[in-house]
Design an enzyme around this catalytic site. Structure first.
Site, PDB file in Angstrom:
ATOM      1  N   ASP A 191       0.880  -1.187   0.000  1.00  0.00           N
ATOM      2  CA  ASP A 191       0.000   0.000   0.000  1.00  0.00           C
ATOM      3  C   ASP A 191       0.905   1.221   0.000  1.00  0.00           C
ATOM      4  O   ASP A 191       2.140   1.103   0.061  1.00  0.00           O
ATOM      5  CB  ASP A 191      -0.905  -0.018   1.264  1.00  0.00           C
ATOM      6  CG  ASP A 191      -2.193   0.792   1.094  1.00  0.00           C
ATOM      7  OD1 ASP A 191      -2.097   2.019   0.855  1.00  0.00           O
ATOM      8  OD2 ASP A 191      -3.280   0.211   1.221  1.00  0.00           O
ATOM      9  N   GLY A 215       4.326   1.440  -2.169  1.00  0.00           N
ATOM     10  CA  GLY A 215       4.461   1.786  -3.579  1.00  0.00           C
ATOM     11  C   GLY A 215       3.114   2.126  -4.174  1.00  0.00           C
ATOM     12  O   GLY A 215       2.094   2.130  -3.468  1.00  0.00           O
ATOM     13  N   ASP A 216       3.129   2.425  -5.474  1.00  0.00           N
ATOM     14  CA  ASP A 216       1.911   2.756  -6.200  1.00  0.00           C
ATOM     15  C   ASP A 216       1.447   1.497  -6.927  1.00  0.00           C
ATOM     16  O   ASP A 216       2.187   0.960  -7.763  1.00  0.00           O
ATOM     17  CB  ASP A 216       2.239   3.883  -7.204  1.00  0.00           C
ATOM     18  CG  ASP A 216       1.019   4.328  -7.987  1.00  0.00           C
ATOM     19  OD1 ASP A 216       0.012   3.578  -8.035  1.00  0.00           O
ATOM     20  OD2 ASP A 216       1.065   5.432  -8.560  1.00  0.00           O
ATOM     21  N   HIS A 234     -13.691  -1.316  -6.372  1.00  0.00           N
ATOM     22  CA  HIS A 234     -14.867  -0.434  -6.351  1.00  0.00           C
ATOM     23  C   HIS A 234     -14.503   1.052  -6.183  1.00  0.00           C
ATOM     24  O   HIS A 234     -15.368   1.916  -6.268  1.00  0.00           O
ATOM     25  CB  HIS A 234     -15.912  -0.895  -5.318  1.00  0.00           C
ATOM     26  CG  HIS A 234     -15.562  -0.692  -3.885  1.00  0.00           C
ATOM     27  ND1 HIS A 234     -16.493  -0.860  -2.866  1.00  0.00           N
ATOM     28  CD2 HIS A 234     -14.397  -0.352  -3.276  1.00  0.00           C
ATOM     29  CE1 HIS A 234     -15.908  -0.623  -1.711  1.00  0.00           C
ATOM     30  NE2 HIS A 234     -14.640  -0.312  -1.925  1.00  0.00           N
TER      31      HIS A 234
END
Ligand SMILES: C[S@@+](CC[C@H](N)C(=O)[O-])C[C@H]1O[C@@H](n2cnc3c(N)ncnc32)[C@H](O)[C@@H]1O
Length: 329
Positions: A191, A215-216, A234
């Protein structure tokens, strides 16, 4: 019986719970009956206004009045306490926060334009907002923990011997529960740095089998046998989901499984969970620009990213959340 006027005044109920929680009333009232004057001193507020708030809590069944003039937390109000095993304290603080309810105030505009209400009101997306606000980010992460803690035990999957990667796994609540149940499984919590800020103590019991990576998730995700996306898809539109899923596909080891854990929109609005999923879907329009999806909508997204949907679980406990399981093609 349904009452339109009460629905229109619904924001008042939300703000009554928020004010009581923000002022710390549930924890003080839970320690035993207390008079208004003593309570006003304890939580440092205006006595007359506090009395009026307490009466509202009584008529909402959150508190009880013990005549003459003393108040205590009711059984119904217990989950507002910080230490309650099924606490919803942070969820109340998140939903009642000015930033959240200002975003709901732009629902009309979101429906008119299709734009995400949060971005319209705050000028930036939710996760950028959280990265810049430590206080709201802490409330958000704790609220996610409250929700996840209530479904983690119901995830019907055998993780034995696998490396599980929880992508967007927040503070590690789900991973801690899954690794706790499977002593020979290993885990990676992935995350942003804000997302994992409080993860170390939560993962303490399984720390020898688990690592945290920041990280992304749109760049790349760590490799594993099971990749979990809980409450992630979602948050995003279809194209963005496919981009994220393709990254997961690349990192899934041979024979591995992807588990998408979130509400599944029922085909019929007569289904028992429909109202919860429909409300959550609207919340996604307000907060992130994402949406809740039906089984066939999940199937199409997974297909586009090189996965095959293999099964959809029953609802997890009393929630509307299911596990959508997929294998690599
Ligand atoms: C709705 S929360 C779900 C958290 C957790 N999976 C759960 O269900 O409790 C979404 C998570 O995605 C993370 N996130 C959002 N954008 C991200 C990105 N680009 N890269 C990594 N994590 C991201 C947030 O920090 C947050 O923890």
């Amino acid at each position: 019986m349904k009452n339109l006027s009460a629905m229109a005044f619904g924001f008042a109920g939300s703000q009554i719970l928020y004010a009581a929680t923000k002022l710390g009333l549930p924890d003080v009232l839970a320690r035993g009956p207390i008079g208004v004057a003593d309570l006003a001193v304890k939580v440092q507020v205006n006595q007359d206004s506090l009395h009026r708030l307490l009466r509202a809590l009584v008529v909402l069944d959150v508190a009880i009045e013990i005549p003459p003039g003393r108040y205590a937390l009711s059984a119904f109000g217990q989950p507002l306490r910080a230490g309650h095993p099924r606490s919803i304290r942070s969820s109340v603080l998140l939903l009642g926060d000015p930033a959240t309810w200002q975003a709901w105030g732009a629902l009309t505009s979101a429906v008119q334009t299709g734009e995400t209400a949060w971005d319209h009101v705050h000028g930036r997306p939710l996760f950028e907002h959280l990265a810049a606000s430590e206080e709201l980010s802490t409330i958000f992460n704790t609220a996610m923990r409250e929700g996840t803690g209530q479904v983690a035990e119901f995830v019907p999957f055998d993780f034995s011997g696998t490396t599980v990667v929880d992508v967007g796994g927040g503070n590690g609540t789900l991973l801690a529960a899954l690794l706790g149940r499977h002593p020979d499984a290993h885990g990676v919590l992935f995350d942003s740095a804000e997302g994992t800020a409080a993860a170390v103590p939560i993962l303490a019991d399984v720390a020898d089998r688990c690592r945290i990576e920041n990280g992304d998730f749109f760049d790349a995700v760590p490799e594993g046998d099971v990749i979990i996306l809980k409450g992630i898809l979602h948050d995003w539109d279809d194209d963005t989901c496919v981009r994220l899923l393709r990254g997961c596909r690349k990192s899934l080891r041979l024979g591995g499984r992807l588990l998408v854990i979130e509400p599944v929109m029922p085909e019929s609005l007569a289904a028992p969970e429909a109202s919860g999923v429909v409300m959550s879907d609207l919340a996604m329009l307000v907060y992130t620009g994402g949406r809740e999806r039906t089984r066939s909508e999940f199937g199409a997204l997974l297909d586009a990213a090189g996965f095959t949907l293999t099964q959809v679980s029953e609802r997890l406990g009393a929630s509307s959340i299911r596990v959508v399981e997929a294998a690599g093609d």
